[in-house]
Design a protein around this motif. Sequence first.
Motif, PDB file in Angstrom:
ATOM      1  N   ARG A   6       2.767   5.553 -15.986  1.00 39.19           N
ATOM      2  CA  ARG A   6       2.141   6.442 -16.596  1.00 39.19           C
ATOM      3  C   ARG A   6       1.029   6.617 -15.707  1.00 39.19           C
ATOM      4  N   PRO A   7       0.507   8.301 -14.908  1.00 33.99           N
ATOM      5  CA  PRO A   7      -0.209   7.731 -13.778  1.00 33.99           C
ATOM      6  C   PRO A   7      -1.643   7.573 -14.176  1.00 33.99           C
ATOM      7  N   ARG A   8      -2.334   6.737 -13.694  1.00 34.41           N
ATOM      8  CA  ARG A   8      -3.745   6.606 -13.956  1.00 34.41           C
ATOM      9  C   ARG A   8      -4.166   5.325 -13.273  1.00 34.41           C
ATOM     10  N   THR A   9      -5.215   5.400 -12.480  1.00 34.26           N
ATOM     11  CA  THR A   9      -5.813   4.166 -11.982  1.00 34.26           C
ATOM     12  C   THR A   9      -6.877   3.782 -12.981  1.00 34.26           C
ATOM     13  N   GLU A  10      -6.856   2.551 -13.447  1.00 31.18           N
ATOM     14  CA  GLU A  10      -7.858   2.177 -14.428  1.00 31.18           C
ATOM     15  C   GLU A  10      -8.290   0.743 -14.196  1.00 31.18           C
ATOM     16  N   ARG A  11      -9.555   0.500 -14.468  1.00 34.15           N
ATOM     17  CA  ARG A  11     -10.050  -0.869 -14.494  1.00 34.15           C
ATOM     18  C   ARG A  11     -10.049  -1.318 -15.942  1.00 34.15           C
ATOM     19  N   VAL A  12      -9.501  -2.466 -16.201  1.00 28.14           N
ATOM     20  CA  VAL A  12      -9.385  -2.936 -17.564  1.00 28.14           C
ATOM     21  C   VAL A  12     -10.594  -3.764 -17.917  1.00 28.14           C
ATOM     22  N   ASP A  41      -1.061   3.081 -13.555  1.00 31.65           N
ATOM     23  CA  ASP A  41      -0.016   3.468 -14.491  1.00 31.65           C
ATOM     24  C   ASP A  41       0.917   4.466 -13.818  1.00 31.65           C
ATOM     25  N   CYS A  42       2.178   4.080 -13.651  1.00 31.58           N
ATOM     26  CA  CYS A  42       3.120   4.861 -12.841  1.00 31.58           C
ATOM     27  C   CYS A  42       4.160   5.608 -13.647  1.00 31.58           C
ATOM     28  N   GLY A  43       4.137   5.514 -14.962  1.00 23.34           N
ATOM     29  CA  GLY A  43       5.119   6.209 -15.775  1.00 23.34           C
ATOM     30  C   GLY A  43       6.223   5.283 -16.241  1.00 23.34           C
ATOM     31  N   TRP A  44       6.831   4.548 -15.303  1.00 30.29           N
ATOM     32  CA  TRP A  44       7.857   3.561 -15.658  1.00 30.29           C
ATOM     33  C   TRP A  44       7.242   2.212 -15.988  1.00 30.29           C
ATOM     34  N   GLY A  45       5.942   2.064 -15.766  1.00 26.35           N
ATOM     35  CA  GLY A  45       5.217   0.816 -15.986  1.00 26.35           C
ATOM     36  C   GLY A  45       3.952   0.834 -15.154  1.00 26.35           C
ATOM     37  N   ARG A  46       3.238  -0.298 -15.143  1.00 31.03           N
ATOM     38  CA  ARG A  46       1.969  -0.374 -14.423  1.00 31.03           C
ATOM     39  C   ARG A  46       2.067  -1.359 -13.264  1.00 31.03           C
ATOM     40  N   LEU A  47       1.397  -1.016 -12.161  1.00 32.18           N
ATOM     41  CA  LEU A  47       1.141  -1.970 -11.102  1.00 32.18           C
ATOM     42  C   LEU A  47      -0.186  -2.644 -11.407  1.00 32.18           C
ATOM     43  N   GLY A  69       9.620  -0.799 -23.448  1.00 33.78           N
ATOM     44  CA  GLY A  69      10.445   0.022 -22.589  1.00 33.78           C
ATOM     45  C   GLY A  69       9.899   0.228 -21.205  1.00 33.78           C
ATOM     46  N   ALA A  70       8.787  -0.429 -20.866  1.00 36.06           N
ATOM     47  CA  ALA A  70       8.183  -0.282 -19.540  1.00 36.06           C
ATOM     48  C   ALA A  70       8.378  -1.560 -18.739  1.00 36.06           C
ATOM     49  N   ARG A  71       8.179  -1.454 -17.435  1.00 36.87           N
ATOM     50  CA  ARG A  71       8.208  -2.627 -16.571  1.00 36.87           C
ATOM     51  C   ARG A  71       6.912  -2.688 -15.781  1.00 36.87           C
ATOM     52  N   ASP A  72       6.039  -3.611 -16.145  1.00 38.92           N
ATOM     53  CA  ASP A  72       4.800  -3.845 -15.399  1.00 38.92           C
ATOM     54  C   ASP A  72       5.051  -4.900 -14.331  1.00 38.92           C
ATOM     55  N   ILE A  73       4.317  -4.805 -13.220  1.00 41.72           N
ATOM     56  CA  ILE A  73       4.474  -5.746 -12.117  1.00 41.72           C
ATOM     57  C   ILE A  73       3.086  -6.151 -11.621  1.00 41.72           C
ATOM     58  N   CYS A  74       2.850  -7.446 -11.553  1.00 42.64           N
ATOM     59  CA  CYS A  74       1.601  -7.946 -10.994  1.00 42.64           C
ATOM     60  C   CYS A  74       1.834  -8.248  -9.516  1.00 42.64           C
ATOM     61  N   VAL A  75       1.108  -7.551  -8.644  1.00 41.72           N
ATOM     62  CA  VAL A  75       1.319  -7.659  -7.201  1.00 41.72           C
ATOM     63  C   VAL A  75       0.095  -8.292  -6.539  1.00 41.72           C
ATOM     64  N   TYR A  76       0.337  -8.988  -5.414  1.00 36.68           N
ATOM     65  CA  TYR A  76      -0.724  -9.548  -4.565  1.00 36.68           C
ATOM     66  C   TYR A  76      -1.627 -10.532  -5.316  1.00 36.68           C
ATOM     67  N   VAL A 144       4.060  13.163 -16.266  1.00 38.85           N
ATOM     68  CA  VAL A 144       3.393  12.101 -15.519  1.00 38.85           C
ATOM     69  C   VAL A 144       3.763  12.179 -14.045  1.00 38.85           C
ATOM     70  N   LEU A 145       5.044  12.386 -13.769  1.00 39.56           N
ATOM     71  CA  LEU A 145       5.472  12.499 -12.376  1.00 39.56           C
ATOM     72  C   LEU A 145       4.767  13.668 -11.685  1.00 39.56           C
ATOM     73  N   VAL A 146       4.667  14.799 -12.385  1.00 41.40           N
ATOM     74  CA  VAL A 146       4.022  15.971 -11.780  1.00 41.40           C
ATOM     75  C   VAL A 146       2.540  15.687 -11.557  1.00 41.40           C
ATOM     76  N   ALA A 147       1.879  15.064 -12.530  1.00 42.00           N
ATOM     77  CA  ALA A 147       0.461  14.750 -12.381  1.00 42.00           C
ATOM     78  C   ALA A 147       0.239  13.749 -11.254  1.00 42.00           C
TER      79      ALA A 147
END
Length: 597
Positions: A6-12, A41-47, A69-76, A144-147
């Motif tokens: 879902r796109p959005r860069t956010e600080r939690v 937030d990428c639409g299919w889940g969050r990085l 229904g989403a797949r979040d991934i914690c990277v780095y 979301v993809l278009v945005a």
Amino acid sequence: MSEEQRPRTERVGPGGDPYPPAQGAPEGGGGDGRLEEVTLDCGWGRLVFGNTFRDPSDAADVLRSEADGARDICVYLDDPHVLVARRHDELFIDPSHTYRLALPAGLGGRLASLEVRELRDEADADAVNRMYTANGMITAPVEVLVANSGRPEFLHLVAEHVPTGAVVGTITGVDHVAVFGDPEGGTSLWCLTVDMNAAPPGTGQALLTELAERFAARGRRFVDLSVLADNAGAIRLYERLGFERIPSLFVKRKNPINEDLFVGPKVHGLDVLNPYARIIADEARRRGVAVEVIDAEWGEMRLTHGGRRHVMRESLSDLTTAIAMSRCDDKRITRRVLADAGLRVPRGVTAGGGEEDEVFLREVGRLVVKPARGEQGAGITVGVETPRALRVAVEAARRHCPDVLLEEYCEGMDLRVIVIDKQVVAAAVRRPATIVGDGRKDIRALIEAQSRRRQAATGGESRIPLDAATEEVVRAAGHSLTDVLPAGEALEVRRTANLHTGGTIHDVTAELHPDIAAACVAASEAIDIPVTGLDLLVPDPSGSEHVFIEANERPGLANHEPQPTVERYLDLLFPGTRGVPRRWVPAEAQGDGGEEP
């Protein structure tokens, strides 16, 4: 990266509330200018960028808030294995390798028949989602993809087949500098996939080439991607293009989409298990408990987790003692144990085969005749009122067990209560097999059709026997098997509500009277059994009146969904796995697109 989306860069912020979008400008508390606690937030889940979290447990809390229904991934994330070890009930290390391509890179691979360009509109997004679906990946909302395609954090490209104008491939890049002010100047790629039926060979490489060149033009230093460790074809492609493996591990949440990634390899014999054993095996594997099928047809398994090991046949485990099992096995002993504990049971005697049987019949007026030992309702006759019927019923019961119990007939609903570890987990009213007339078929045909439906619904575990007992019930209702029932008229065709003879089950857990619940816990304690299915007759499950008629040492847990019977059973066997979220409805796993053409 290639396997995810879902796109959005956010600080939690504290409590999970998002701060305003970062807009890619370095700010905040990072000493190197990086933003803190960043998710994308990428639409299919969050990085979830673990390297922006001071406390790894805060990143884990973000993963816990993952949308259905989403797949979040914690990277780095630094030391991901430590976090997973501490939260193994809900997190796991993704079984993928991470590869890095240094920029600039001369990948080559452009195709004259393709135009690789940025995603522009809803039509493009629809085409991307069609490819995601075809390759078993999670789709994202079109808007979301278009945005996303217009934000600096994303570089979302599509490959358009020039001769046809069709979108035949897609790739998503994430610019880490724009996302959190990455001092290393990195990027990553995700969702590389193509239309396997329409894309020309080399489409995947063309997308990679364009993405790498565009990131290099921004001054970025590398592109990372993730690929499942067993995807040998894709790994060969990336290595041939100059990607090199780096020691970076990603963390995901144990959810239904990821289930195939953390339950372990396929277990031999799993598909042969009946539904009562299979539901236990599936829950165990989801929790990380190893499953070994010892005898699939018998339903016997060995479960292992850490230093604990249990052998079981369906819900009967090695925690149930032989004494407790024998107390359930002989219905006369069950009655005595429960009566001695001050619990209510019908009047009953052991059949002697003489005048004393008829004397007892005259005293109580109506009987239930059953084998002292047996299961699944075999040999039971309900509603015996005459000496002749009594003799016939005793002989029928003796074909299953030489010892026969005569029990006072009690009116009421057939109630099954599941008690696990001295707690009531589920309660259900069981109703006898019933047919409904259609004004055309005779009773025999209706029974056969209903029996087929019950068999299909229960994996062959339930069927309505066309035997003497069924014929007697039909005859007592004033019909024969050749009669045609009027449309809409219902007819019970069995006396007992046993599921194996076509009975149905209806959940009443929320309605159960507390007095009945307390009596059931007391019954399990009297028998000294950790898991039991108690059968009672009740006028109404929401009232307090009841009598106990049986205790079962191996109740079918699958019959009580959505009540968490199997979850509480695994809690009992492996208390260290408590806290794992409830079982999920299976969902398709996200693929990595395979080897690109």
